[in-house]
Design a protein around this motif. Sequence first.
Motif, PDB file in Angstrom:
ATOM      1  N   MET A 187      29.419  74.719 -33.141  1.00 13.23           N
ATOM      2  CA  MET A 187      30.772  74.473 -33.581  1.00 13.23           C
ATOM      3  C   MET A 187      30.819  74.453 -35.099  1.00 13.23           C
ATOM      4  N   ALA A 188      31.855  75.053 -35.651  1.00  9.33           N
ATOM      5  CA  ALA A 188      32.001  75.101 -37.097  1.00  9.33           C
ATOM      6  C   ALA A 188      32.345  73.732 -37.661  1.00  9.33           C
ATOM      7  N   ASP A 189      31.861  73.453 -38.881  1.00 14.52           N
ATOM      8  CA  ASP A 189      32.224  72.229 -39.568  1.00 14.52           C
ATOM      9  C   ASP A 189      33.489  72.481 -40.370  1.00 14.52           C
ATOM     10  N   LEU A 190      34.605  72.639 -39.664  1.00 17.47           N
ATOM     11  CA  LEU A 190      35.884  72.908 -40.297  1.00 17.47           C
ATOM     12  C   LEU A 190      36.856  71.790 -39.978  1.00 17.47           C
ATOM     13  N   TYR A 191      37.752  71.553 -40.935  1.00 22.88           N
ATOM     14  CA  TYR A 191      38.721  70.489 -40.746  1.00 22.88           C
ATOM     15  C   TYR A 191      40.093  70.970 -41.155  1.00 22.88           C
ATOM     16  N   VAL A 250      27.890  80.683 -26.590  1.00 20.03           N
ATOM     17  CA  VAL A 250      29.216  81.054 -27.084  1.00 20.03           C
ATOM     18  C   VAL A 250      29.727  79.982 -28.042  1.00 20.03           C
ATOM     19  N   ASP A 251      30.074  80.398 -29.248  1.00 24.99           N
ATOM     20  CA  ASP A 251      30.681  79.503 -30.226  1.00 24.99           C
ATOM     21  C   ASP A 251      32.010  80.088 -30.673  1.00 24.99           C
ATOM     22  N   ASP A 252      32.890  79.214 -31.208  1.00 21.77           N
ATOM     23  CA  ASP A 252      34.203  79.698 -31.642  1.00 21.77           C
ATOM     24  C   ASP A 252      34.136  80.389 -32.991  1.00 21.77           C
ATOM     25  N   THR A 253      33.186  79.974 -33.836  1.00 21.22           N
ATOM     26  CA  THR A 253      33.016  80.619 -35.131  1.00 21.22           C
ATOM     27  C   THR A 253      31.721  80.141 -35.764  1.00 21.22           C
ATOM     28  N   ILE A 254      31.271  80.860 -36.767  1.00 23.34           N
ATOM     29  CA  ILE A 254      30.134  80.435 -37.586  1.00 23.34           C
ATOM     30  C   ILE A 254      30.613  80.412 -39.031  1.00 23.34           C
ATOM     31  N   VAL A 255      30.427  79.268 -39.680  1.00 26.36           N
ATOM     32  CA  VAL A 255      30.890  79.134 -41.061  1.00 26.36           C
ATOM     33  C   VAL A 255      29.707  79.144 -42.019  1.00 26.36           C
ATOM     34  N   ARG A 278      26.967  84.620 -29.127  1.00 20.01           N
ATOM     35  CA  ARG A 278      28.218  85.357 -28.999  1.00 20.01           C
ATOM     36  C   ARG A 278      29.328  84.540 -29.647  1.00 20.01           C
ATOM     37  N   VAL A 279      30.009  85.131 -30.618  1.00 18.13           N
ATOM     38  CA  VAL A 279      31.001  84.408 -31.417  1.00 18.13           C
ATOM     39  C   VAL A 279      32.398  84.908 -31.055  1.00 18.13           C
ATOM     40  N   ALA A 280      33.232  84.021 -30.550  1.00 21.94           N
ATOM     41  CA  ALA A 280      34.578  84.386 -30.093  1.00 21.94           C
ATOM     42  C   ALA A 280      35.563  84.457 -31.245  1.00 21.94           C
TER      43      ALA A 280
END
Length: 538
Positions: free
Chosen positions: A1-5, A384-389, A413-415
């Motif tokens: 999971m990306a460390d995004l806020y 499967v992850d939602d994104t890579i930051v 696999r990145v969605a």
Amino acid sequence: MADLYHECGIVAVYHYGQENESPLVKDYGRNCVSQMIPRMLLDIQNRGQLAAGITTYKPNNHDLLLTHKNVGLVSEVFKMSRKEKYHKLMAQHCGPAAIGHTRYATCGKDDPSYAQPFERTHLEKRKWFAFGFNGQLANYGQLRDQIVSQGDFHLARETDTEILMHLISQEISLKSNISMKDLLWKISAHLDGAYNIAFMNACGDMFVSRDPQGFRPLCYADRDGFFAAASESVALSNLGFDSADIKDLAAGEAVIIEDGKLRVEEYRPAPRNSHCFFEWIYFANVCSRLDGRSVYLTRKMLGEELAKQETESKENAIVVPVPDTAKAAAEGMAFEMGIPCLEGLMRHRALGRTFIEGEDREEKAKMKYIPLPEVLEGKKVFLVDDTIVRSTTMKVLVEQILSRGKAAEVHIRVACPPIMAPCFYGIDMPDVSDLFAPRFTNGQLDLTLEIEDRMAKHFNANSLRYLPVSSVAKAINIDESNLCQACLTGEYPTQAGKQLYNLSLNASESCSNGSSPKENDSKRLVEGLAEPVLPPSE
């Protein structure tokens, strides 16, 4: 999971109808609908976990507007785990109207004075107001410098919310009895970026507005004289509104309540729609609908798109999501491929926002997820992850799935397409030099298999595949011309965004050449400074 806020969420309620009481408020009464605010904020807690607050309209009280806010989760700020204190607080905030806010900061400090709503008291009721703000002003630095340079003004906080408070105050002072629509028209002439606003004054007037490009979602519902608005639809449906009641506010529109009457008006024409695609992919509550599109079904379709481009063998394979926002995409991929989707990774539930923020990212990632060897051992894992930051979390996950989980293979696999650029419209995203994908692409947007293979080796994974940019608009079912995909393409829909991106690229190039970024460029980028970008004032 990306460390995004995310930059925040806003809510509002108003029982403006005087003829009868809406059945939706039977548990509160028309004069205490403000007590709905904490539960609405809980529904959009995903949008901000740093601070929360409420401002209540109390027409028969000495304090016509009453604000309570603090740093902490919604449940902490409103003392929801302590029944007696919670009920006492709600009794104090009993009123026919209120606005609420939950905050994560991309701008400003972690202290109570930055919590929202912001309130400005005044002897004149029309000049006494409070508001909450969801978004980010890309031209914040330039606006700040303009205000400070006037000499008679002082800004106490380093946040674009205070810039908005100043602009609102100034317009109200310049023209007596300015209408809510005219107020929005005036302040929007100065702003570049994302800015959804929930506003209320001591006269009992209210508006909720969406910026003219519609970066962030905002919806509302109105039934039997009871109005409610929220950043996401789940907060309204959980109040009891039917799906037919819930409407999306269009870009450049506002719901305005003045003199006990509600109307929806366009306050500024939309130059273009710039809905943030990341809302569907990552940020929004999976139960929500944004601009008429289901968040869950969008994520599920992204997973199906991943499956359609799959070339690896399905023998002895399972799909494993990175908890929690990648679950729907993983389910869609597994269903399309006809293989099991299993939870081989568990999030450590005890590690929430109370985990030491200054801790090393890699150590934090190691503690955040727990691999299950009972699920993973000997399997070919499609992770499967939602994104890579930044890539820190993914690198740790692959290592743990192989070592502790004893998986035979890991295929990432990145969605989502690769994140290539920062966001200047309300998402706390790193500078270009800190992003993962640009290290491998040299500015190339279309990934080749060779580039993806080099990325996979970085993680010690067997393979890595991203979705192409075209899959995003297809899954959301919105034309890409009406989406903001600047963090994927580097094409920013506003002038200030373009200028900040150029500064970010210059800083990144300086770093890659082995030298420090120019002092002025770095300073201007961090503070959000740019050349003048104000549109002409009408």
